[in-house]
Design a protein around this motif. Structure first.
Motif: not given
Length: 188
Positions: A116, A120, A132
């Motif tokens: 993640y 990001a 995402s």
């Protein structure tokens, strides 16, 4: 991700802007081609993907974490990416049961939280606020849908959805998308 130029920028950024860029890129490619949830991609084992002779299996047989249902993964679309990644793993001297091992702890796979953060950071670098860990699955689903003559049944089956309406909503087919698709239809 519907725009191919942005998709290529994301892939290029994943590959070239991170310490383990080859791993991040390959995770994204496998997720996009198999339509797996990120948790299932990260939990893949080397022996599920590679034969003893280091070739890629034609089909991987796994069980989805969320649904518990069996799933057959067709790997030909990412075969070359996987072979290149396997060479990278060997060059890095990363030997693990996991397909996507943690660099610091090769006995564990990279976590969803770690991936993640990479996604990001990729979004930050490119000025994209909608990236995402789910992007790869949605992107793959959209591409299968549009490149297979809008075959909702195929996408529904690959995503393991139980209804067409769920799949259409998942694909994000808003009014603009529907109008663009209808513009391509010859009604005469």
């Amino acid at each position: 991700m519907k725009d191919s130029n942005i998709l290529h920028e994301v892939e290029d950024t994943l590959l070239n802007n991170f310490k383990a860029g080859r791993r991040s890129y390959t995770i994204f490619q496998v997720g996009k081609a198999t339509l797996l949830r990120v948790s299932d991609v990260l939990a893949l084992r080397r022996t599920e993907i590679f034969n003893d002779d280091e070739t890629v299996v034609k089909n991987a047989y796994i069980r989805d974490k969320k649904t518990g249902r069996p799933n057959i993964l067709y790997l030909k679309p990412v075969k070359q990416d996987l072979l290149t990644y396997f060479q990278w793993l060997n060059q890095q001297n990363l030997h693990s049961d996991w397909l996507f091992p943690s660099i610091q702890h090769p006995n564990r796979h990279i976590t969803e939280k770690q991936f993640y953060k990479i996604i990001a950071k990729t979004g930050d670098l490119l000025g994209i606020d909608y990236l995402s860990t789910h992007t790869m699955r949605k992107t793959g689903a959209y591409r299968v849908y549009t490149q297979n003559h809008y075959n909702i049944g195929l996408v529904m089956s690959l995503l393991k959805h139980s209804s067409e309406s769920m799949t259409l909503k998942y694909l994000g087919l808003d009014q603009v998308s529907r109008e663009q698709m209808l513009d391509e239809v010859k009604f005469d």
